[in-house]
Design a protein around this motif. Structure first.
Motif, PDB file in Angstrom:
ATOM      1  N   ILE A 176       0.877  -1.283   0.122  1.00 55.41           N
ATOM      2  CA  ILE A 176       0.163  -0.114  -0.012  1.00 55.41           C
ATOM      3  C   ILE A 176       0.828   1.083  -0.065  1.00 55.41           C
ATOM      4  N   PHE A 177       1.948   1.233   0.904  1.00 57.34           N
ATOM      5  CA  PHE A 177       2.801   2.375   0.904  1.00 57.34           C
ATOM      6  C   PHE A 177       3.406   2.854  -0.366  1.00 57.34           C
ATOM      7  N   GLN A 178       3.793   1.532  -1.229  1.00 60.91           N
ATOM      8  CA  GLN A 178       4.567   2.040  -2.348  1.00 60.91           C
ATOM      9  C   GLN A 178       3.511   2.313  -3.514  1.00 60.91           C
ATOM     10  N   ARG A 179       2.354   1.948  -3.361  1.00 58.50           N
ATOM     11  CA  ARG A 179       1.396   2.385  -4.259  1.00 58.50           C
ATOM     12  C   ARG A 179       0.928   3.904  -4.068  1.00 58.50           C
ATOM     13  N   VAL A 180       0.723   4.057  -2.770  1.00 63.58           N
ATOM     14  CA  VAL A 180       0.200   5.498  -2.591  1.00 63.58           C
ATOM     15  C   VAL A 180       1.424   6.290  -2.807  1.00 63.58           C
ATOM     16  N   ARG A 181       2.680   5.988  -2.539  1.00 59.68           N
ATOM     17  CA  ARG A 181       3.714   6.856  -2.714  1.00 59.68           C
ATOM     18  C   ARG A 181       3.816   7.511  -4.207  1.00 59.68           C
ATOM     19  N   ARG A 182       3.452   6.813  -5.130  1.00 60.20           N
ATOM     20  CA  ARG A 182       3.337   7.364  -6.497  1.00 60.20           C
ATOM     21  C   ARG A 182       2.667   8.769  -6.449  1.00 60.20           C
ATOM     22  N   ARG A 183       1.430   8.658  -5.987  1.00 58.97           N
ATOM     23  CA  ARG A 183       0.763   9.858  -5.717  1.00 58.97           C
ATOM     24  C   ARG A 183       1.118  10.819  -4.802  1.00 58.97           C
ATOM     25  N   LEU A 184       1.538  10.513  -3.679  1.00 62.16           N
ATOM     26  CA  LEU A 184       2.191  11.297  -2.612  1.00 62.16           C
ATOM     27  C   LEU A 184       3.554  11.103  -2.195  1.00 62.16           C
ATOM     28  N   PRO A 185       4.550  11.291  -3.036  1.00 58.21           N
ATOM     29  CA  PRO A 185       5.981  11.080  -2.923  1.00 58.21           C
ATOM     30  C   PRO A 185       6.431  11.133  -1.554  1.00 58.21           C
ATOM     31  N   THR A 186       5.712  12.120  -0.642  1.00 62.42           N
ATOM     32  CA  THR A 186       6.520  12.319   0.641  1.00 62.42           C
ATOM     33  C   THR A 186       5.798  11.588   1.894  1.00 62.42           C
ATOM     34  N   ILE A 187       4.822  10.730   1.503  1.00 65.89           N
ATOM     35  CA  ILE A 187       4.188  10.000   2.557  1.00 65.89           C
ATOM     36  C   ILE A 187       5.262   9.227   3.004  1.00 65.89           C
ATOM     37  N   SER A 188       4.911   8.837   4.346  1.00 66.21           N
ATOM     38  CA  SER A 188       5.845   8.138   5.197  1.00 66.21           C
ATOM     39  C   SER A 188       5.220   6.767   5.600  1.00 66.21           C
ATOM     40  N   ILE A 189       5.785   5.600   5.631  1.00 67.86           N
ATOM     41  CA  ILE A 189       5.165   4.289   6.141  1.00 67.86           C
ATOM     42  C   ILE A 189       4.428   4.302   7.329  1.00 67.86           C
ATOM     43  N   ASP A 190       4.918   5.054   8.311  1.00 68.81           N
ATOM     44  CA  ASP A 190       4.027   5.294   9.758  1.00 68.81           C
ATOM     45  C   ASP A 190       2.948   5.666   9.627  1.00 68.81           C
ATOM     46  N   THR A 191       2.531   6.792   8.630  1.00 73.15           N
ATOM     47  CA  THR A 191       1.222   7.197   8.369  1.00 73.15           C
ATOM     48  C   THR A 191       0.278   6.233   7.707  1.00 73.15           C
ATOM     49  N   VAL A 192       0.808   5.170   6.927  1.00 74.71           N
ATOM     50  CA  VAL A 192       0.096   4.170   6.474  1.00 74.71           C
ATOM     51  C   VAL A 192      -0.241   3.069   7.615  1.00 74.71           C
ATOM     52  N   TYR A 193       0.721   3.030   8.378  1.00 73.50           N
ATOM     53  CA  TYR A 193       0.410   2.120   9.498  1.00 73.50           C
ATOM     54  C   TYR A 193      -0.922   2.669  10.419  1.00 73.50           C
ATOM     55  N   ARG A 194      -0.607   4.018  10.734  1.00 64.25           N
ATOM     56  CA  ARG A 194      -1.597   4.807  11.719  1.00 64.25           C
ATOM     57  C   ARG A 194      -2.913   4.927  11.041  1.00 64.25           C
ATOM     58  N   THR A 195      -2.873   5.061   9.662  1.00 65.32           N
ATOM     59  CA  THR A 195      -4.187   5.220   8.769  1.00 65.32           C
ATOM     60  C   THR A 195      -5.049   3.978   8.776  1.00 65.32           C
ATOM     61  N   LEU A 196      -4.245   2.775   8.698  1.00 65.75           N
ATOM     62  CA  LEU A 196      -4.957   1.526   8.320  1.00 65.75           C
ATOM     63  C   LEU A 196      -5.410   1.129  10.008  1.00 65.75           C
ATOM     64  N   ALA A 197      -4.643   1.490  10.983  1.00 67.19           N
ATOM     65  CA  ALA A 197      -5.029   1.180  12.248  1.00 67.19           C
ATOM     66  C   ALA A 197      -6.529   1.725  12.326  1.00 67.19           C
ATOM     67  N   MET A 198      -6.664   3.195  12.020  1.00 69.06           N
ATOM     68  CA  MET A 198      -7.521   4.122  12.221  1.00 69.06           C
ATOM     69  C   MET A 198      -8.791   3.425  11.336  1.00 69.06           C
ATOM     70  N   LEU A 199      -8.578   3.142  10.085  1.00 68.70           N
ATOM     71  CA  LEU A 199      -9.732   2.828   9.250  1.00 68.70           C
ATOM     72  C   LEU A 199     -10.358   1.284   9.512  1.00 68.70           C
TER      73      LEU A 199
END
Lengths: 144, 144
Positions: A42-65
């Motif tokens: 998920i991190f790799q795919r989203v990174r294409r559109r948001l190049p500055t995103i960090s994997i921590d945010t992916v973890y946090r967002t997935l937990a939240m969702l």
DNA sequence: ATGTATGCAAACGGTTTGCACGGTC
DNA sequence: GACCGTGCAAACCGTTTGCATACAT
């Protein structure tokens, strides 16, 4: 798709959660994925559109969702978590070779009441089947 | 119990695996456990009898026993592995609160053939149900 | 005597967390 | 402007691995 994103925004507002690009993109990615991606994927795919995103945010967002019930976490035998958007009642096929996860439905099973010992155990919320084996592509690949 | 230990020794010999105290105690521990212990739990219990054992050996032995088909690994939603000895066809009840795992049987389900889409997917080896919810003890505890 | 299994310690990989900055409301 | 969410980095925890010694055969 659009209505599911609108639904996402409403649910965020109801719970006092801010709607950020990161959250939108991660949720959108899961809506359009059918392969039950890992956090890293998920991190790799989203990174294409948001190049500055960090994997921590992916973890946090997935937990939240997940906590909001909008996505589901699948803990695989590989030892890492994989995710899917909350989409209808279904079960999983897992290939022990390529680790691909495929959905399937089994309405006959879904309609069955579990044996009485389950009721005496407690309050069952979900009943899920995982069928493991070797998928067609993998067994054909091994033939050669 | 005795015959299962004898069976263990035979299987080791067949595969050229040495029969050590550590391996015997770990396997014996799983034979007498009904709570699907984690690696850490197995380590703590075996340690009482073999105070010098290391957790690495527990990991290695469990991997070896699983590969030999004598025990099963269960990957839980907690993210850690838990084990049980290979003992008859059954399914699992998982309490989301106390994380206890309880076995149950469902012969009616076991006898059912999966839907056709499963056969076209590939070669299914196992079909397992996991029912999650809150066990009686936990819901009574929360009542108070 | 041979070679595998063990214990120790260090590495590993996925996941979580503390903190200061940045963005949403 | 207030406060939550983000990115960075470091910590964390379950698990794996390299190596020299100890043990089963």
């Amino acid at each position: 798709m659009h209505e599911r994103l609108a639904d996402f925004e409403n649910r965020c507002r109801e719970n006092g959660l801010k709607i950020t690009h990161q959250r939108l993109e991660i949720y959108r990615e899961l809506l359009s994925s059918t392969d039950h991606p890992s956090v890293e994927a998920i991190f790799q795919r989203v990174r294409r559109r948001l190049p500055t995103i960090s994997i921590d945010t992916v973890y946090r967002t997935l937990a939240m969702l997940e906590q909001a019930g909008m996505i589901h976490r699948i803990q695989t035998s590989e030892g890492l978590a994989r995710y899917e958007s909350d989409y209808g009642l279904h079960h999983h096929l897992f290939c022990n070779n390529c680790h691909e996860i495929v959905d399937f439905t089994w309405e006959l099973f879904d309609a069955m009441a579990p044996p009485p010992e389950v009721e005496s155990w407690g309050a069952a919320r979900k009943k899920n089947i995982v069928i493991t084996g070797i998928c067609r592509q993998c067994s054909e690949r091994e033939q050669k």
